[in-house]
Structure formats: C-alpha cells, structure tokens
Design a protein around this motif. Structure first.
Motif, PDB file in Angstrom:
ATOM      1  N   LEU A   1     111.771 -30.686  32.889  1.00 25.18           N
ATOM      2  CA  LEU A   1     113.119 -30.451  33.402  1.00 25.18           C
ATOM      3  C   LEU A   1     113.333 -29.020  33.883  1.00 25.18           C
ATOM      4  N   ALA A  53     120.179 -36.630  32.763  1.00 19.35           N
ATOM      5  CA  ALA A  53     118.769 -36.936  32.502  1.00 19.35           C
ATOM      6  C   ALA A  53     118.676 -38.338  31.921  1.00 19.35           C
ATOM      7  N   THR A  67     112.626 -33.582  24.596  1.00 22.23           N
ATOM      8  CA  THR A  67     113.309 -33.639  25.892  1.00 22.23           C
ATOM      9  C   THR A  67     114.773 -33.234  25.752  1.00 22.23           C
ATOM     10  N   LEU A  68     115.446 -33.678  24.681  1.00 19.32           N
ATOM     11  CA  LEU A  68     116.833 -33.280  24.471  1.00 19.32           C
ATOM     12  C   LEU A  68     116.948 -31.772  24.260  1.00 19.32           C
ATOM     13  N   CYS A 126     116.841 -30.256  27.557  1.00 20.04           N
ATOM     14  CA  CYS A 126     118.131 -30.427  28.237  1.00 20.04           C
ATOM     15  C   CYS A 126     119.093 -29.303  27.848  1.00 20.04           C
ATOM     16  N   VAL A 163     121.357 -29.181  31.062  1.00 23.47           N
ATOM     17  CA  VAL A 163     121.688 -30.546  31.483  1.00 23.47           C
ATOM     18  C   VAL A 163     122.823 -31.041  30.586  1.00 23.47           C
ATOM     19  N   ALA A 197     122.662 -36.959  28.793  1.00 23.25           N
ATOM     20  CA  ALA A 197     121.374 -37.647  28.693  1.00 23.25           C
ATOM     21  C   ALA A 197     121.614 -39.112  28.350  1.00 23.25           C
ATOM     22  N   LEU A 202     125.784 -31.083  24.970  1.00 22.19           N
ATOM     23  CA  LEU A 202     125.041 -32.193  25.561  1.00 22.19           C
ATOM     24  C   LEU A 202     125.648 -33.505  25.084  1.00 22.19           C
TER      25      LEU A 202
END
Length: 488
Positions: free
Chosen positions: A68, A78, A90-91, A94, A99, A102, A134
């Motif tokens: 990312l 995402a 991945t989080l 983010c 980001v 998600a 997030l």
C-alpha cells in the motif's frame, strides 16, 4: 420530538464513495481476488484502482504494486482478499499510509476456530488503539456495492440495476442470493452490504448510514444478532424519522437457530422477545422468511408513503373466485374494502364492456372482457381516479402467455402512468408456454414498468397490509413519540 443519538456515518463514506480503491491480494484468478476487481471494471467504477500483490506486475492490464505504500496516492478504501495471517499487517500498513477504510473479505476469524478468535481480538485492539483512524467492515464478509455510484465491490449474480431499496445482511451468501431475487423482479437497489463479523462497523452503523441515503426509500436487513442494543434503537429511530421502512428477517427464534447464527458469523442473537418489543416501539417490520422480505420491500419501494391515508382498497377482478379469496385474505389482514361509491359504479356502468349482472361490489367482478387488451385501461381508470379509493388491487386469473396478454399489460401500464394512485397486480395463471423458459411478455412489461406483480393474492395482501400498518404507525409516532405505541 425525541432526538436520536448521532452516529458518525461519515466514517462509512469511503466504503461507498471512494475515489481510489486498493485491492490487496488482487489476482487474475480466484473468486474474490479476481472477481472484485473485474466487477469494479465491468460496473463502470470511475475512480483509480490499485491492485496490490508483490508477486505480480499487472492484473488485468493494470499496474500492480508491492504494498500500500507504493501506490501513487493513498487509497481511500482497501479491499483485503489475503490469507488471514496477512490481514493484521495490512491493517497496520493502512494506518501508517493513511487509508481511512478497509473492507475485509478474508475469512477464518471468530467464526472459525480459537486461532481465528485470537486474531480477531487482536484486530479489535488495534482498531480501538487507532482512535477511529481506520474504519473496518468484516472480516468474513462478501463485500458491498453502491449501485448508483458504480462501486461494485462484491460478486453479483445479475447486472447491477439502480433503484430505491438498500439491503444489509449478516450473511454474505444471502446478500448475493437476495440480490438475485430482487433482480428477478426487476427491483433496483441503492446500497448493498455484507457485514461479516462486525469487528468495527456494525449493523446499527450501517442502518444509520443508509437511512440518510437520498436514493433509498426502503431498507431490508437479514439479522443474525444485535450486540449494541442502544445503537440499534438509535438507528431504528433514525430510519423511522426519515420515513425509510425497515423490513427485517431475524434468526434466533429457537435455540437451534441461535447456535447456528453463533457458528456462522459469531453473532450473539440476544433475546427474541426483546427484539420484537423494540420492533413494536420503532416500527420495524419483521417478516418470517426471505420471500416475505422481497414481497414487502417490493410494495414499500413501489408505493411508499402513498399508502399513508385511510387505506381503502378496491379489488378489481374478472374471477369471482379469486375476488372472494382475496377479500377473505384482506379481511384477515385488517385491510379495508369499502363499498364502491354510487359515482364510481355509475362510471363503470357507462363502459360498454362491463356486463350488467347486478350491483358491482368490492371486490368488483368486471368479467373477462373488461380486462383484455385496451379495455383494461378503461376499466381501471375510474378506480384510479376515485377519491374514496387509496389503492387498487387488480386480480387476473388467466394465462399470461398469449399475445393479447401482452396487450393487457401495456394497457395496465398506460393506466398506471396516468395516476399517482398505487396499483398492484396479482396475475394467477400459466406463465410459460410449452418449452419456454422466459417470463411471458405481459409479466415482463409490468415489472420493467415498475408495477408490483404477484403470482398469489396472499403474498400481495400480506405485503400491502404490512406497508399500510407501517405508515399508520409512523403517523401516530410522529404525532407523539413520547407515548409508547404498538406497531400493528
């Protein structure tokens, strides 16, 4: 009037209106790794798409990024289609990149096993520590769609059709199956959402969000459990204030159903008695199965608040038997069938195709010639113009496969377009000629014109009764929301 607790619905904007979408785990193979990207492209999504996969240079001809942090700009949404062990890293990325949302399609969390429960608990701690930086839908969900906005981030069994119904489901498979049922009836949708395990964004958040959608006039939901009772009450109140009927199927009436829901999406079903009490207080329309859900939403979306008056129903039929059956069903459902006014009956007597076999009652048996081809429109016009009639229910007991039946449908459509009054059609009879698999032309014309069409009178009557009861309840509730009321 009571003011409802405010839900921060802006957190959900990046899910349904993202300008840039990253698909983490994107591939040209696999149901979701390929399917979500393909549906975004085929659905006409107008923003930027960033496939993310360190093992690929391109996906479907689009440049692919290793993670990312490498995308030209931070994604606003995402979509995660990666193994469960890759979800938490991945989080975290983010959060680092910025980001804001998600969508976790990846499964294998609290619904699966002890390790999955551990991973989901860690995910919840991460999100709590992030102080709402997030927003997450899922894990273990089937995606979402903003159909008018061309954001198709799920798999759909039929081409997307915009419309006034939004549907939220705690079952991913049922979300897609119900979409197929809506498509069968040419019912368009606005928002479509599978919630999965609700580690963050909840059913209540989602209901509050779609209640504010201008395109949505009716909301459907498949519910396996409600964990945030106060927030759910607030979202139900918001829907009621907005005049967006909430029609739900909720499982967990029995111990077996409660256990099945727990193992499916790790949902706590809670007390069924308490849920019904909340429904009575805030006008939630609870139905028993998915067929009734679609029937009721069809009426809600088609006629909406036009049924907020006295609720007088006129039955127009060419079959005495079907008319009598439907009259019984209306009586049992609490629908009003007042006698025809003298003025309406005189207008009908002037029509050449109405046979004079005595007084016309309600149901009005107009006989066969009155509902064939263009004569059908002439028959319906006085009912649709009658000030003492609030909704017209046309009952047809005959084949739908002949050429004249398509002409009858065209006449019904023309008459409906000349009036604001709700018109519902029940057409009982042969639907397919020998060897044919498609709908008869007459049925196709009606549903494509947006006219509610049913095969059985009971389905139409029950859906109509629920719709009328909702609008009567809402009128009383708006007049004095402080007084406890019973929805009926």
């Amino acid at each position: 009037m009571n003011s409802s607790k405010s839900v921060n619905t802006k957190r959900l904007d990046p899910f349904f209106n993202p300008r840039r979408i990253a698909i983490v785990g994107a591939s040209e193979r696999g149901m979701y790794p390929a399917g979500v990207l393909r549906n975004l492209l085929d659905g006409g999504y107008g923003g930027d798409i960033y496939p993310v996969n360190p093992g690929r240079e391109t996906v479907f001809g689009i440049p692919c990024y290793s993670d990312l942090s490498q995308t030209p700009e931070p994604a606003e949404l995402a979509i995660l289609v990666v193994p469960r062990y890759a979800v938490l890293p991945t989080l975290r990325q983010c959060l680092v990149v910025g980001v804001p949302a998600a969508l976790i399609i990846s499964a294998g969390f609290a619904e699966a096993d002890e390790e999955g429960r551990r991973l989901q608990a860690e995910m919840a701690r991460l999100l709590k520590a992030s102080d709402n930086a997030l927003a997450v839908i899922g894990p273990n969900c089937a995606g979402l769609a903003n159909i008018p906005g061309r954001v198709i981030a799920t798999r759909l069994p039929a081409p997307p059709k915009p419309g006034p119904i939004s549907f939220i489901s705690q079952s991913g498979a049922l979300m897609m199956a119900l979409y197929g049922l809506f498509a069968d009836r040419h019912l368009g949708l606005s928002y479509l959402l599978s919630l999965g395990n609700q580690v963050d964004v909840s059913l209540s958040d989602s209901l509050a969000y779609v209640s504010g959608d201008r395109e949505t006039t009716a909301i459907g939901a498949f519910i396996e459990g409600v964990r945030d009772g106060r927030a759910f009450v607030d979202s139900a109140r918001q829907a009621l204030l907005a005049g967006k009927p909430l029609v739900v199927v909720k499982v967990g009436r029995t111990e077996i159903g409660q256990q099945a829901a727990l193992t499916h999406t790790a949902a706590l079903t809670g007390s069924d008695r308490v849920f019904d009490a909340l429904g009575h207080q805030f006008g939630i329309v609870r139905v028993d199965d998915v067929g009734e859900l679609v029937d009721t939403l069809q009426i809600m979306a088609a006629v909406g608040s036009k049924l907020s008056g006295r609720g007088h129903v006129a039955l127009v039929t060419q079959s005495g038997g079907l008319g009598s059956l439907t009259a019984d069903l209306c009586q049992l459902a609490g629908l009003k069938l007042p006698p025809l006014s003298d003025h309406l009956e005189r207008q009908l007597r002037c029509l050449p195709h109405i046979l004079d076999f005595g007084a016309l009652g309600n149901p009005a048996d107009v006989r066969g010639a009155a509902v064939i081809g263009p004569a059908t429109g002439q028959t319906l016009a006085p009912f649709l113009a009658d000030p003492d009639t609030d909704v017209v229910l046309l009952l047809l007991a005959k084949s739908a496969v002949r050429e004249q039946d398509a002409a009858t449908a065209s006449a019904i459509i023309a008459a409906a377009r000349q009036s604001e009054k709700p018109l519902i059609v029940v057409w009982v009879g042969q639907r397919r000629s020998s060897g044919a698999m498609d709908w008869p032309e007459g049925h196709r014309l009606l549903v494509e014109a947006g006219i509610s069409l049913f095969e059985q009178p009971g389905n139409a009557v029950r859906a109509l009764a629920r719709t009328m009861a909702y609008w009567r309840f809402r009128s009383r509730w708006l007049a004095d929301p402080e007084v406890p009321d019973v929805y009926r």
